[in-house]
Design an enzyme around this catalytic site. Structure first.
Site, PDB file in Angstrom:
ATOM      1  N   SER A  45       0.859  -1.186   0.000  1.00 36.27           N
ATOM      2  CA  SER A  45       0.000   0.000   0.000  1.00 36.27           C
ATOM      3  C   SER A  45       0.889   1.228   0.000  1.00 36.27           C
ATOM      4  O   SER A  45       2.114   1.112   0.096  1.00 36.27           O
ATOM      5  CB  SER A  45      -0.920  -0.014   1.223  1.00 36.27           C
ATOM      6  OG  SER A  45      -0.149  -0.117   2.385  1.00 36.27           O
ATOM      7  N   GLY A 100       1.905   3.077  -2.248  1.00 37.47           N
ATOM      8  CA  GLY A 100       2.879   3.192  -3.332  1.00 37.47           C
ATOM      9  C   GLY A 100       4.150   2.378  -3.145  1.00 37.47           C
ATOM     10  O   GLY A 100       5.068   2.465  -3.958  1.00 37.47           O
ATOM     11  N   GLU A 109     -11.754   3.804  -4.143  1.00 36.79           N
ATOM     12  CA  GLU A 109     -10.923   4.620  -5.048  1.00 36.79           C
ATOM     13  C   GLU A 109     -11.288   4.337  -6.493  1.00 36.79           C
ATOM     14  O   GLU A 109     -11.355   3.174  -6.900  1.00 36.79           O
ATOM     15  CB  GLU A 109      -9.447   4.279  -4.855  1.00 36.79           C
ATOM     16  CG  GLU A 109      -8.875   4.790  -3.563  1.00 36.79           C
ATOM     17  CD  GLU A 109      -7.377   4.534  -3.522  1.00 36.79           C
ATOM     18  OE1 GLU A 109      -6.657   5.060  -4.392  1.00 36.79           O
ATOM     19  OE2 GLU A 109      -6.944   3.792  -2.632  1.00 36.79           O
ATOM     20  N   GLU A 114      -9.420   0.559  -6.287  1.00 35.02           N
ATOM     21  CA  GLU A 114      -9.342  -0.335  -5.126  1.00 35.02           C
ATOM     22  C   GLU A 114     -10.200   0.197  -4.000  1.00 35.02           C
ATOM     23  O   GLU A 114     -10.800   1.263  -4.119  1.00 35.02           O
ATOM     24  CB  GLU A 114      -7.894  -0.541  -4.687  1.00 35.02           C
ATOM     25  CG  GLU A 114      -7.154   0.728  -4.347  1.00 35.02           C
ATOM     26  CD  GLU A 114      -5.756   0.443  -3.791  1.00 35.02           C
ATOM     27  OE1 GLU A 114      -5.268  -0.686  -3.891  1.00 35.02           O
ATOM     28  OE2 GLU A 114      -5.170   1.382  -3.240  1.00 35.02           O
ATOM     29  N   ASP A 168      -6.615   7.488   3.806  1.00 35.74           N
ATOM     30  CA  ASP A 168      -5.737   8.650   4.068  1.00 35.74           C
ATOM     31  C   ASP A 168      -6.238   9.910   3.359  1.00 35.74           C
ATOM     32  O   ASP A 168      -6.213  10.993   3.935  1.00 35.74           O
ATOM     33  CB  ASP A 168      -4.248   8.346   3.788  1.00 35.74           C
ATOM     34  CG  ASP A 168      -3.986   7.638   2.487  1.00 35.74           C
ATOM     35  OD1 ASP A 168      -4.910   7.553   1.651  1.00 35.74           O
ATOM     36  OD2 ASP A 168      -2.843   7.180   2.288  1.00 35.74           O
ATOM     37  N   THR A 169      -6.761   9.778   2.145  1.00 33.92           N
ATOM     38  CA  THR A 169      -7.261  10.973   1.453  1.00 33.92           C
ATOM     39  C   THR A 169      -8.481  11.572   2.168  1.00 33.92           C
ATOM     40  O   THR A 169      -8.804  12.741   1.972  1.00 33.92           O
ATOM     41  CB  THR A 169      -7.660  10.660  -0.004  1.00 33.92           C
ATOM     42  OG1 THR A 169      -8.728   9.711   0.009  1.00 33.92           O
ATOM     43  CG2 THR A 169      -6.505  10.082  -0.802  1.00 33.92           C
ATOM     44  N   ARG A 188       5.113  10.305   6.339  1.00 32.54           N
ATOM     45  CA  ARG A 188       4.066  11.302   6.548  1.00 32.54           C
ATOM     46  C   ARG A 188       3.964  11.539   8.054  1.00 32.54           C
ATOM     47  O   ARG A 188       3.683  10.616   8.809  1.00 32.54           O
ATOM     48  CB  ARG A 188       2.741  10.766   6.002  1.00 32.54           C
ATOM     49  CG  ARG A 188       1.672  11.824   5.875  1.00 32.54           C
ATOM     50  CD  ARG A 188       0.312  11.196   5.643  1.00 32.54           C
ATOM     51  NE  ARG A 188       0.307  10.348   4.460  1.00 32.54           N
ATOM     52  CZ  ARG A 188      -0.451   9.249   4.352  1.00 32.54           C
ATOM     53  NH1 ARG A 188      -1.239   8.874   5.327  1.00 32.54           N
ATOM     54  NH2 ARG A 188      -0.413   8.526   3.255  1.00 32.54           N
TER      55      ARG A 188
HETATM   56  P1  AMP Z   1      -2.958   2.321  -5.512  1.00 30.24           P
HETATM   57  O1  AMP Z   1      -1.961   1.977  -4.438  1.00 30.24           O
HETATM   58  O2  AMP Z   1      -3.360   1.166  -6.328  1.00 30.24           O
HETATM   59  O3  AMP Z   1      -4.107   3.111  -4.962  1.00 30.24           O
HETATM   60  O4  AMP Z   1      -2.214   3.327  -6.503  1.00 30.24           O
HETATM   61  C1  AMP Z   1      -1.783   4.599  -6.041  1.00 30.24           C
HETATM   62  C2  AMP Z   1      -1.937   5.647  -7.101  1.00 30.24           C
HETATM   63  O5  AMP Z   1      -1.168   5.327  -8.253  1.00 30.24           O
HETATM   64  C3  AMP Z   1      -3.353   5.831  -7.607  1.00 30.24           C
HETATM   65  O6  AMP Z   1      -4.111   6.617  -6.740  1.00 30.24           O
HETATM   66  C4  AMP Z   1      -3.082   6.462  -8.977  1.00 30.24           C
HETATM   67  O7  AMP Z   1      -2.784   7.840  -8.849  1.00 30.24           O
HETATM   68  C5  AMP Z   1      -1.835   5.747  -9.449  1.00 30.24           C
HETATM   69  N1  AMP Z   1      -2.238   4.546 -10.210  1.00 30.24           N
HETATM   70  C6  AMP Z   1      -2.422   3.300  -9.712  1.00 30.24           C
HETATM   71  N2  AMP Z   1      -2.813   2.436 -10.662  1.00 30.24           N
HETATM   72  C7  AMP Z   1      -2.878   3.122 -11.809  1.00 30.24           C
HETATM   73  C8  AMP Z   1      -3.217   2.800 -13.171  1.00 30.24           C
HETATM   74  N3  AMP Z   1      -3.559   1.562 -13.541  1.00 30.24           N
HETATM   75  N4  AMP Z   1      -3.179   3.793 -14.072  1.00 30.24           N
HETATM   76  C9  AMP Z   1      -2.819   5.061 -13.741  1.00 30.24           C
HETATM   77  N5  AMP Z   1      -2.488   5.429 -12.502  1.00 30.24           N
HETATM   78  C10 AMP Z   1      -2.508   4.483 -11.528  1.00 30.24           C
END
Ligand code: AMP
Length: 392
Positions: free
Chosen positions: A159, A161, A266, A278, A285-286, A363
């Site tokens: 999670s 990132g 999300e 997801e 967090d947002t 953070r």
């Molecule tokens: P996640 O951990 O899956 O929520 O991904 C974190 C962030 O990465 C998302 O909020 C998007 O800004 C970006 N992101 C994730 N997956 C994609 C995707 N398939 N295409 C474009 N941006 C993505």
């Protein structure tokens, strides 16, 4: 019925994970006189600082998780992180020893990107980015070929990132594979390869399942850097038809997960088309922006929902924003100064999480602001984070 803490009538809640989101959940539960036990893998975690008692152990340690639940006998177990021994939670639920929030199955499905993706697409038919899973480098290279470039690679167990990167050209492919193998929560393992969604904007739809039905907060817009949230705002401007599709999707996904509580769904939006990304079966967090934008924040709503209390309406206070204060460096004695100047701006607030240590990027605080519109609110929240001085 809610009894008195530290007596036989006490309503006891155990929190698995004790970060900044959990800290706010604990504060809201304390307001109802709940006896709260906070758990996490390190001492003095933010939620431990406001809980009645705490235990330090890895949430992935099944034996210790079971031991503490059996010792404390909480009425509810409230996960605050994804990485938990969720099979143990499922056993506890089926043995009738505690209620798992929202349900043990929801924690199992959302712990793993594969579980939730398959549920949303295969059971509910939600639109998502094209995707494939790979556990070996060979399968991974084949998956990239199939999905096409650019694509986003993420460990299935991660999670904020961690281990996530975008493959823009074939030359990036191996680097992204290695990065994902290092960034997975449970060590090396399977990854998801997602087609890159060229979205117009992304939102979190905070969705509450409670005794009176399902309610939604106004959509939260946000920006992520390297997959980690930096700024959010509410309400995110959306067309009525996109909002309707988003609410339908969020209602379906959260209904499938079941139970009571607040969820952060999300989604990406492109030309009014809503694409599922997801879901967190807990505050998001947002959603920290709701501490200034709503009469009942996402934490207050979560507390009410899990206690079985009604949520007849959610009042919005107008355009608002949050901005994360991300600190980079190494320290076990972080200090913040210049707070008086930062907070001299009207309609701003600051939450310092009290995290005991920073090693790398972390953070550490969030600034909140209201404004005449979301842009003004964002600028004000950003200004607060810029003005706060951080001493490592
Ligand atoms: P996640 O951990 O899956 O929520 O991904 C974190 C962030 O990465 C998302 O909020 C998007 O800004 C970006 N992101 C994730 N997956 C994609 C995707 N398939 N295409 C474009 N941006 C993505």
């Amino acid at each position: 019925m809610i009894g008195t803490p530290f007596t036989s009538s006490a309503k006891k809640i155990m929190l698995c994970g004790s970060g900044e989101l959990g800290k706010e959940v604990v504060i809201e539960l304390q307001r109802y006189g709940i006896e709260v036990i906070a758990c996490d893998a390190y001492e003095n975690a933010p939620a431990m600082q406001v809980a009645d008692r705490s235990y330090v152990f890895s949430m992935l340690d099944s034996n210790e998780l079971r031991r503490v639940i059996e010792l404390e006998k909480p009425d509810l177990v409230v996960p605050e992180v994804e990485a938990i021994a969720t099979d143990t939670l499922a056993e506890i639920e089926s043995e009738g020893k505690a209620t798992i929030i929202p349900t043990a199955r929801a924690t199992q499905l959302t712990m793993n990107r594969e579980g939730i993706r398959r549920m949303a697409v295969e059971e509910l038919g939600c639109k998502t980015s094209p995707y494939a899973f790979a556990a070996t480098e060979e399968d991974y290279m084949a998956a990239i070929e199939k999905i096409g470039l650019p694509c986003v690679v993420k460990p299935i167990m991660s999670s904020s990132g961690k281990g996530q990167s975008t493959v823009k050209t074939q030359d990036d492919a191996l680097t992204s594979w290695k990065y994902a193998q290092e960034g997975g929560r449970a060590g090396a393992g399977k990854v998801i390869i997602e087609g890159f969604v060229d979205f117009d904007y992304e939102i979190t739809l905070l969705t509450i399942r409670h005794v009176g039905g399902t309610s939604f907060c106004a959509p939260v817009g946000h920006i992520q850097v390297d997959g980690d949230y930096r700024e959010s705002w509410q309400p995110a401007p959306m067309s009525a038809s996109a909002l309707e599709s988003a609410q339908e999707m969020a209602a379906a996904v959260t209904k499938n997960l079941g139970g009571y509580g607040l969820f952060g769904v999300e989604m990406f939006v492109k030309n009014d088309e809503v694409i599922f990304s997801e879901v967190s079966p807990r505050p998001h967090d947002t959603g920290m922006v709701t501490m200034i934008s709503q009469d009942l924040s996402q934490f207050a709503l979560h507390a009410r929902a899990i206690l079985g209390l009604p949520i007849p309406n959610i009042e919005q206070h107008g355009p608002s924003a949050s901005c994360a204060l991300v600190v980079e460096g190494h320290s076990e004695n972080v200090r913040f100064d210049n707070i008086s100047t930062a907070l001299a701006q009207p309609d701003t607030q600051l939450r310092l999480f009290g995290k005991p240590k920073v090693a790398g990027k972390r953070r550490m605080a969030v600034a909140l602001a209201r404004g005449s519109d979301v842009e003004a609110a964002r600028a004000a929240a950003r200004k607060v984070t810029e003005e706060v001085g951080v001493i490592l």
